[in-house]
Design a protein around this motif. Structure first.
Motif, PDB file in Angstrom:
ATOM      1  N   VAL A  30      18.501  47.094  42.434  1.00 29.16           N
ATOM      2  CA  VAL A  30      19.173  47.676  41.138  1.00 29.16           C
ATOM      3  C   VAL A  30      19.377  49.065  41.153  1.00 29.16           C
ATOM      4  O   VAL A  30      20.297  49.636  40.980  1.00 29.16           O
ATOM      5  N   PHE A  31      18.254  49.881  41.649  1.00 26.77           N
ATOM      6  CA  PHE A  31      18.069  51.113  41.520  1.00 26.77           C
ATOM      7  C   PHE A  31      19.021  51.708  42.920  1.00 26.77           C
ATOM      8  O   PHE A  31      19.834  52.680  42.755  1.00 26.77           O
ATOM      9  N   VAL A  32      19.034  51.002  43.975  1.00 24.81           N
ATOM     10  CA  VAL A  32      19.842  51.344  45.172  1.00 24.81           C
ATOM     11  C   VAL A  32      21.194  51.157  44.778  1.00 24.81           C
ATOM     12  O   VAL A  32      22.124  52.048  45.253  1.00 24.81           O
ATOM     13  N   VAL A  33      21.818  50.168  44.268  1.00 25.50           N
ATOM     14  CA  VAL A  33      23.174  49.936  43.765  1.00 25.50           C
ATOM     15  C   VAL A  33      23.563  50.971  42.812  1.00 25.50           C
ATOM     16  O   VAL A  33      24.694  51.461  42.880  1.00 25.50           O
ATOM     17  N   THR A  34      22.677  51.438  41.736  1.00 27.50           N
ATOM     18  CA  THR A  34      23.004  52.383  41.034  1.00 27.50           C
ATOM     19  C   THR A  34      23.266  53.670  41.664  1.00 27.50           C
ATOM     20  O   THR A  34      24.202  54.641  41.624  1.00 27.50           O
ATOM     21  N   ILE A  35      22.526  54.146  42.695  1.00 31.27           N
ATOM     22  CA  ILE A  35      22.699  55.360  43.285  1.00 31.27           C
ATOM     23  C   ILE A  35      23.971  55.180  44.218  1.00 31.27           C
ATOM     24  O   ILE A  35      24.906  56.115  44.297  1.00 31.27           O
ATOM     25  N   LEU A  36      24.392  54.117  44.986  1.00 34.20           N
ATOM     26  CA  LEU A  36      25.343  53.998  45.479  1.00 34.20           C
ATOM     27  C   LEU A  36      26.690  53.988  44.547  1.00 34.20           C
ATOM     28  O   LEU A  36      27.652  54.700  45.245  1.00 34.20           O
ATOM     29  N   ALA A  50      34.504  52.254  35.044  1.00 37.32           N
ATOM     30  CA  ALA A  50      33.319  52.021  35.882  1.00 37.32           C
ATOM     31  C   ALA A  50      32.677  53.472  36.152  1.00 37.32           C
ATOM     32  O   ALA A  50      31.557  53.740  35.772  1.00 37.32           O
ATOM     33  N   ILE A  51      33.546  54.317  36.415  1.00 35.12           N
ATOM     34  CA  ILE A  51      33.135  55.495  36.875  1.00 35.12           C
ATOM     35  C   ILE A  51      32.822  56.605  35.693  1.00 35.12           C
ATOM     36  O   ILE A  51      31.962  57.304  35.662  1.00 35.12           O
ATOM     37  N   ARG A  52      33.483  56.228  34.760  1.00 26.74           N
ATOM     38  CA  ARG A  52      33.293  56.910  33.316  1.00 26.74           C
ATOM     39  C   ARG A  52      31.996  56.548  32.912  1.00 26.74           C
ATOM     40  O   ARG A  52      31.150  57.479  32.254  1.00 26.74           O
ATOM     41  N   ILE A  53      31.476  55.067  32.793  1.00 26.23           N
ATOM     42  CA  ILE A  53      30.215  54.782  32.447  1.00 26.23           C
ATOM     43  C   ILE A  53      29.222  55.489  33.084  1.00 26.23           C
ATOM     44  O   ILE A  53      28.142  55.667  32.842  1.00 26.23           O
ATOM     45  N   ILE A  54      29.342  55.415  34.671  1.00 22.41           N
ATOM     46  CA  ILE A  54      28.449  55.956  35.617  1.00 22.41           C
ATOM     47  C   ILE A  54      28.182  57.551  35.281  1.00 22.41           C
ATOM     48  O   ILE A  54      27.094  58.018  35.014  1.00 22.41           O
ATOM     49  N   ASN A  55      29.639  58.143  34.923  1.00 17.74           N
ATOM     50  CA  ASN A  55      29.156  59.415  34.675  1.00 17.74           C
ATOM     51  C   ASN A  55      28.589  59.877  33.628  1.00 17.74           C
ATOM     52  O   ASN A  55      27.953  60.763  32.992  1.00 17.74           O
ATOM     53  N   HIS A  56      28.736  58.788  32.276  1.00 22.75           N
ATOM     54  CA  HIS A  56      28.155  59.020  30.893  1.00 22.75           C
ATOM     55  C   HIS A  56      26.654  58.866  31.074  1.00 22.75           C
ATOM     56  O   HIS A  56      25.909  59.264  30.304  1.00 22.75           O
ATOM     57  N   TYR A  57      26.337  57.377  31.457  1.00 19.45           N
ATOM     58  CA  TYR A  57      25.052  57.014  31.422  1.00 19.45           C
ATOM     59  C   TYR A  57      24.396  56.761  32.710  1.00 19.45           C
ATOM     60  O   TYR A  57      23.137  56.471  32.460  1.00 19.45           O
ATOM     61  N   GLY A  58      24.796  57.481  33.627  1.00 17.42           N
ATOM     62  CA  GLY A  58      24.126  57.408  35.093  1.00 17.42           C
ATOM     63  C   GLY A  58      22.847  57.898  34.947  1.00 17.42           C
ATOM     64  O   GLY A  58      21.760  57.529  35.571  1.00 17.42           O
ATOM     65  N   GLY A  59      22.623  59.123  34.552  1.00 18.67           N
ATOM     66  CA  GLY A  59      21.176  59.984  34.524  1.00 18.67           C
ATOM     67  C   GLY A  59      20.209  59.074  33.776  1.00 18.67           C
ATOM     68  O   GLY A  59      19.260  59.014  34.202  1.00 18.67           O
ATOM     69  N   GLN A  60      20.603  58.341  32.599  1.00 22.28           N
ATOM     70  CA  GLN A  60      19.673  57.481  31.879  1.00 22.28           C
ATOM     71  C   GLN A  60      19.375  56.459  32.460  1.00 22.28           C
ATOM     72  O   GLN A  60      18.344  55.738  32.448  1.00 22.28           O
ATOM     73  N   MET A  61      20.355  55.523  33.269  1.00 16.91           N
ATOM     74  CA  MET A  61      20.106  54.444  34.153  1.00 16.91           C
ATOM     75  C   MET A  61      19.170  54.990  35.190  1.00 16.91           C
ATOM     76  O   MET A  61      18.173  53.952  35.323  1.00 16.91           O
ATOM     77  N   ILE A  62      19.371  55.958  35.736  1.00 16.35           N
ATOM     78  CA  ILE A  62      18.310  56.247  37.063  1.00 16.35           C
ATOM     79  C   ILE A  62      17.109  56.524  36.380  1.00 16.35           C
ATOM     80  O   ILE A  62      16.043  56.012  36.835  1.00 16.35           O
ATOM     81  N   LEU A  63      16.903  57.185  35.488  1.00 12.35           N
ATOM     82  CA  LEU A  63      15.580  57.442  34.660  1.00 12.35           C
ATOM     83  C   LEU A  63      14.912  56.291  34.462  1.00 12.35           C
ATOM     84  O   LEU A  63      13.645  55.890  34.714  1.00 12.35           O
ATOM     85  N   TRP A  64      15.516  55.090  33.628  1.00 14.02           N
ATOM     86  CA  TRP A  64      14.778  54.036  33.181  1.00 14.02           C
ATOM     87  C   TRP A  64      14.484  53.215  34.371  1.00 14.02           C
ATOM     88  O   TRP A  64      13.604  52.390  34.416  1.00 14.02           O
ATOM     89  N   GLU A  65      15.375  53.062  35.569  1.00 13.92           N
ATOM     90  CA  GLU A  65      15.020  52.566  36.803  1.00 13.92           C
ATOM     91  C   GLU A  65      13.928  52.914  37.408  1.00 13.92           C
ATOM     92  O   GLU A  65      12.986  51.966  38.059  1.00 13.92           O
ATOM     93  N   VAL A  66      13.831  54.329  37.233  1.00 14.29           N
ATOM     94  CA  VAL A  66      12.578  54.811  38.199  1.00 14.29           C
ATOM     95  C   VAL A  66      11.065  54.464  37.503  1.00 14.29           C
ATOM     96  O   VAL A  66      10.248  54.035  37.921  1.00 14.29           O
ATOM     97  N   VAL A  67      11.335  54.436  35.940  1.00  8.62           N
ATOM     98  CA  VAL A  67      10.185  54.305  35.256  1.00  8.62           C
ATOM     99  C   VAL A  67       9.949  52.785  35.237  1.00  8.62           C
ATOM    100  O   VAL A  67       8.854  52.243  35.596  1.00  8.62           O
ATOM    101  N   ALA A  68      10.967  52.076  35.542  1.00  6.58           N
ATOM    102  CA  ALA A  68      10.721  50.326  35.495  1.00  6.58           C
ATOM    103  C   ALA A  68      10.178  50.170  37.009  1.00  6.58           C
ATOM    104  O   ALA A  68       9.053  49.348  37.020  1.00  6.58           O
ATOM    105  N   LEU A  69      10.475  50.827  37.894  1.00  8.00           N
ATOM    106  CA  LEU A  69      10.082  50.524  39.411  1.00  8.00           C
ATOM    107  C   LEU A  69       8.620  50.889  39.556  1.00  8.00           C
ATOM    108  O   LEU A  69       7.670  50.334  40.184  1.00  8.00           O
TER     109      LEU A  69
END
Length: 99
Positions: A30-36, A50-69
């Motif tokens: 999931v982390f790799v897909v988010t980076i892609l 989809a790009i608006r969602i990534i631009n708006h929530y992308g940083g939070q998504m990466i943060l929570w994915e790193v914490v989860a990992l």
């Protein structure tokens, strides 16, 4: 097919893969897909939903994915160490020396 024997555990039990290692593979995927998706957002149409969602929530998504990992990987290592630990020798089990 190889004629080499499979590695066996000392106590001759079959080795089962830790659940948390499998979960770590899923979280890492999931982390790799988010980076892609981040990379695709750079080159994509900025008005795309989809790009608006990534631009708006992308940083939070990466943060929570790193914490989860990190949590899942640490749990996987702890469970693996717990499964593979050997019981400590007690005082009665120590070999005695003869003088």
């Amino acid at each position: 097919m190889s004629n080499q024997p499979h590695p066996s555990n000392d106590d001759s039990q079959s080795h089962h893969l830790n659940f948390f290692f499998r979960l770590a593979v899923v979280v890492a995927t999931v982390f790799v897909v988010t980076i892609l998706a981040f990379v695709a957002a750079i080159f994509g149409d900025p008005t795309s939903p989809a790009i608006r969602i990534i631009n708006h929530y992308g940083g939070q998504m990466i943060l929570w994915e790193v914490v989860a990992l990190l949590v899942v990987v640490v749990l996987a290592m702890v469970v693996d160490q717990w499964r593979n630990r050997k019981p400590r020798e007690t005082l009665t089990e120590r070999p005695t020396s003869k003088h």
